[in-house]
Design a protein around this motif. Sequence first.
Motif, PDB file in Angstrom:
ATOM      1  N   ARG A 354      -7.807  -2.381 -19.841  1.00  0.00           N
ATOM      2  CA  ARG A 354      -7.381  -3.761 -19.570  1.00  0.00           C
ATOM      3  C   ARG A 354      -7.264  -3.987 -18.068  1.00  0.00           C
ATOM      4  O   ARG A 354      -7.657  -5.031 -17.546  1.00  0.00           O
ATOM      5  CB  ARG A 354      -6.050  -4.041 -20.262  1.00  0.00           C
ATOM      6  N   GLY A 355      -6.724  -2.977 -17.363  1.00  0.00           N
ATOM      7  CA  GLY A 355      -6.623  -3.097 -15.907  1.00  0.00           C
ATOM      8  C   GLY A 355      -7.978  -3.091 -15.234  1.00  0.00           C
ATOM      9  O   GLY A 355      -8.217  -3.857 -14.291  1.00  0.00           O
ATOM     10  N   LEU A 356      -8.893  -2.237 -15.723  1.00  0.00           N
ATOM     11  CA  LEU A 356     -10.234  -2.168 -15.140  1.00  0.00           C
ATOM     12  C   LEU A 356     -10.980  -3.486 -15.325  1.00  0.00           C
ATOM     13  O   LEU A 356     -11.652  -3.957 -14.401  1.00  0.00           O
ATOM     14  CB  LEU A 356     -11.027  -1.033 -15.789  1.00  0.00           C
ATOM     15  N   VAL A 357     -10.880  -4.066 -16.501  1.00  0.00           N
ATOM     16  CA  VAL A 357     -11.552  -5.342 -16.746  1.00  0.00           C
ATOM     17  C   VAL A 357     -10.977  -6.428 -15.853  1.00  0.00           C
ATOM     18  O   VAL A 357     -11.699  -7.272 -15.319  1.00  0.00           O
ATOM     19  CB  VAL A 357     -11.439  -5.732 -18.235  1.00  0.00           C
ATOM     20  N   ALA A 358      -9.650  -6.390 -15.662  1.00  0.00           N
ATOM     21  CA  ALA A 358      -9.003  -7.406 -14.833  1.00  0.00           C
ATOM     22  C   ALA A 358      -9.421  -7.289 -13.375  1.00  0.00           C
ATOM     23  O   ALA A 358      -9.570  -8.295 -12.674  1.00  0.00           O
ATOM     24  CB  ALA A 358      -7.490  -7.290 -14.952  1.00  0.00           C
ATOM     25  N   MET A 359      -9.615  -6.044 -12.892  1.00  0.00           N
ATOM     26  CA  MET A 359      -9.955  -5.857 -11.479  1.00  0.00           C
ATOM     27  C   MET A 359     -11.445  -5.587 -11.274  1.00  0.00           C
ATOM     28  O   MET A 359     -11.868  -5.266 -10.163  1.00  0.00           O
ATOM     29  CB  MET A 359      -9.154  -4.694 -10.893  1.00  0.00           C
ATOM     30  N   ALA A 360     -12.230  -5.746 -12.320  1.00  0.00           N
ATOM     31  CA  ALA A 360     -13.672  -5.498 -12.209  1.00  0.00           C
ATOM     32  C   ALA A 360     -14.287  -6.422 -11.165  1.00  0.00           C
ATOM     33  O   ALA A 360     -13.871  -7.572 -11.014  1.00  0.00           O
ATOM     34  CB  ALA A 360     -14.355  -5.718 -13.552  1.00  0.00           C
ATOM     35  N   PRO A 361     -15.257  -5.924 -10.408  1.00  0.00           N
ATOM     36  CA  PRO A 361     -15.869  -6.761  -9.371  1.00  0.00           C
ATOM     37  C   PRO A 361     -16.582  -7.951  -9.951  1.00  0.00           C
ATOM     38  O   PRO A 361     -17.102  -7.906 -11.071  1.00  0.00           O
ATOM     39  CB  PRO A 361     -16.866  -5.800  -8.688  1.00  0.00           C
ATOM     40  N   ALA A 362     -16.576  -9.040  -9.202  1.00  0.00           N
ATOM     41  CA  ALA A 362     -17.291 -10.239  -9.649  1.00  0.00           C
ATOM     42  C   ALA A 362     -18.755  -9.878  -9.884  1.00  0.00           C
ATOM     43  O   ALA A 362     -19.394  -9.228  -9.064  1.00  0.00           O
ATOM     44  CB  ALA A 362     -17.177 -11.329  -8.593  1.00  0.00           C
ATOM     45  N   GLY A 363     -19.267 -10.305 -11.005  1.00  0.00           N
ATOM     46  CA  GLY A 363     -20.661 -10.010 -11.317  1.00  0.00           C
ATOM     47  C   GLY A 363     -20.860  -8.712 -12.073  1.00  0.00           C
ATOM     48  O   GLY A 363     -21.999  -8.351 -12.386  1.00  0.00           O
TER      49      GLY A 363
END
Length: 823
Positions: A354-363
Amino acid sequence: MKLLPTRVSRVLRRLMRAPLFTSVAVVTLALGIGANTAIFSVVRGVLLKPLPFDHPDELVGVWHTAPGLGVPLLNQAPAFYLTYREEGRTFEDSGIWDTFAVSVTGSGEPERVDVLAVTDGILPVLRVQPLLGRRFNADDDSPRTPERVMLAYSYWARKFASDPSVVGRQITVDGTPREIIGVLPASFRFLNASPQMVLPFRLNRSEVFVGNFSYQGLARLKPGVTIAQANADIARMIPLVAERFPMPPGFTKQMFEDVRIGPNVRPLASDVIGDVGRVLWILLGTVGIVLLIACANVANLFLVRAEGRQQELAIHAALGAGSRRIAWELLSESLVLGVIGGAVGLVLAYAGVRGLVAMAPAGLPRVQDIGFDPAVLLFTCAISLLAGSLFAVIPVIKFATPRLASALNQGGRLGTASRQRHRARNALVIAEIALAVVLLVSSGLMIRTFQAMRRVNPGFTNPAQVVTFRVSIPDSVIKDPEQTVRTEEQIVRHLEQIPGVTSVGISSSVAMEGIGNHDPIFVEDFPGPGGRIPPIRTYKMIEGSYFTTMGNSLVAGRALSWEDSYKQSPVVVISENLAREYWKEPQAALGRRIRNSPDDPWRTIVGVVRDERDEGLSKAAPTIVYWPLLVKHMWNDPVRVQRGLTFVLRTERVKSPTLLKEIQQAVWSVNGSLPVANVRTLTDIISASMAQTSFALVMLAIAAAVALMLGVVGIYGVIAYVASQRTKEIGIRIALGAVPRDVTGLFLRQGLLLAGTGIAIGMIAAGIFTRVMTALLYGVGALDPVTYATAALSLGLTAMLASYLPAARAARVDPAEALRREV
């Protein structure tokens, strides 16, 4: 059937009798397993999971190469698409597509909507069936039929409240009424785009010529056809294009042949994933190292526990238990620990994902596909069992066959421990330190990369004070090109009246926005050999205040003005690097002439502006040509006007809650049907361009921090354990006159020896591992000495502290108490 649960319960009871050992081992394993599960779920969702289409392995992206222009990946063009569709032997069907935004008016405030434009074959190629209505057919894709549109499910639900009678109704898109013919299913996703509408291309074959590589190509292979066969078929058809379609004005077939266009058909998944794959594989390898460190740490704990159980194991052996029975007893404990650690790790991984998806880079592609599925759970189970087996290997080898006399007589506590006894524990700590060095160096290189990118001059100043947004004026709203430009100027003048706004500029695209236009540029003084097509350059259409607002400065000459557009003056401004490429000095470029087609008029260079990092901070500034907003005789257009523009405002009121509303009112006061879209600051755009680097930096930094913590715990544990085993020896040394400093130095040297050996091995390993990171680095080499020295020094000082604490405690031993306790 009851035997296995009985054995598991017996193992659990043994582990519960050692709560500190069990809890530390479980937490350590959970960190390593959880990190691996979280990153694997991302890798699985982005890279490994099949695309959400029927038989996705048959879908391919249709690209080209153009070595004559130095272009390794060339897009699709209408002339090539039509030829391939009519003459192809390997494709079931094919099409071209593009994404852009349109204005939707007629119901409430005007809004800017993302759309997907397709030829009639795209949706059948993807085998997408509409939820309501029908798909486009060949008639819809013709310029001779009425305008039509399909709606995405989310837009249908939001705008029409999921009304099933929407099919057949009208919606105004870019000022033109369109009939709604269908609604796409909720499951429809198009690669990395999230379109709200789908429009037909409506190509006019009579206007198609060789060129205009501005579109994406997509096809489905016939069953049994390979990509190699498709490439061979494309290579066969490329020469047919020049026979079927005319060349652009002023271009010859020889120019076309000199470009040496070749086929580059590849799996569609490559188009979806892009270059993010290498980042994710590196991160998966990184957390794999963390798991190895965790296993080494738990193995050391397990060794301590096994050494304390030597008498127990020896008694079992004396009573008839064989080596296999004792090995299974040790292995069963480790496997149960691994499973428990995996279960806890799964909980940590769920939160981590959940944290990775939230902070995933744009694109980041396919974010919606990231999650837990049976493959992720199977992976977690596998690495849990692997970890449980891995950290038990050394204890099983050492203690599966107890030395009865030694174990029963000495009990594992009498006498001074020999070096051989601690060799395995020392080796594990050295391995932990070496692996921690690899992660510290990797993290350090990313930090240095991030710092180097932040020091780059982007070609503009104070980006936090610049607000950008898009406005488009379709020809259905204002037909006349000059009136379009005058409307754009009126919008600028109204925006300048907003309190706190110091400057306003406009451009077809702002730096790093990702909207690129490219053309060959002919230079009058440098005709080139044999009339070949010259290099491709980036171009933008601007008004001169763009440079002032961005904080970019002229090196020579003047900027473009509104009058240049109204008079359709044949003038341009070029970037400094383009001026130096041809004329060495910017001043020498003034008065020279260029053009983008052999049949177009020459344009005089009236200004040279500093370079702009248009493609991101990590890439060199491209050569750019800046045209006026209104250009006479450009390609086939008697007059070309730029209708889609990015407006830039410089103001200190960026964070004002009313600024957006004031911007909208300024635009709508000129024309109430023009939506304002994609509002963001220039800082946001820069951050988006660095998002992949930032993501990798954060992930590597977390991994390095965990690795450092586990490595320090390993050193501390070894020195503390050795000190406890040598209590009698310490007591004797102090009784014979040894001072605390001598005792402290004895253990401190051992800790530093372990750390130094691990650091030396880690440096060699890091030199090998970080070579795979080269593509992620900027402004720093994979063997950067500063990073390696800093990592070694940091880990060395931390290891010194971890060694000093138990060493200092050992130096405070009371010799009388130590000797009495050992009797």
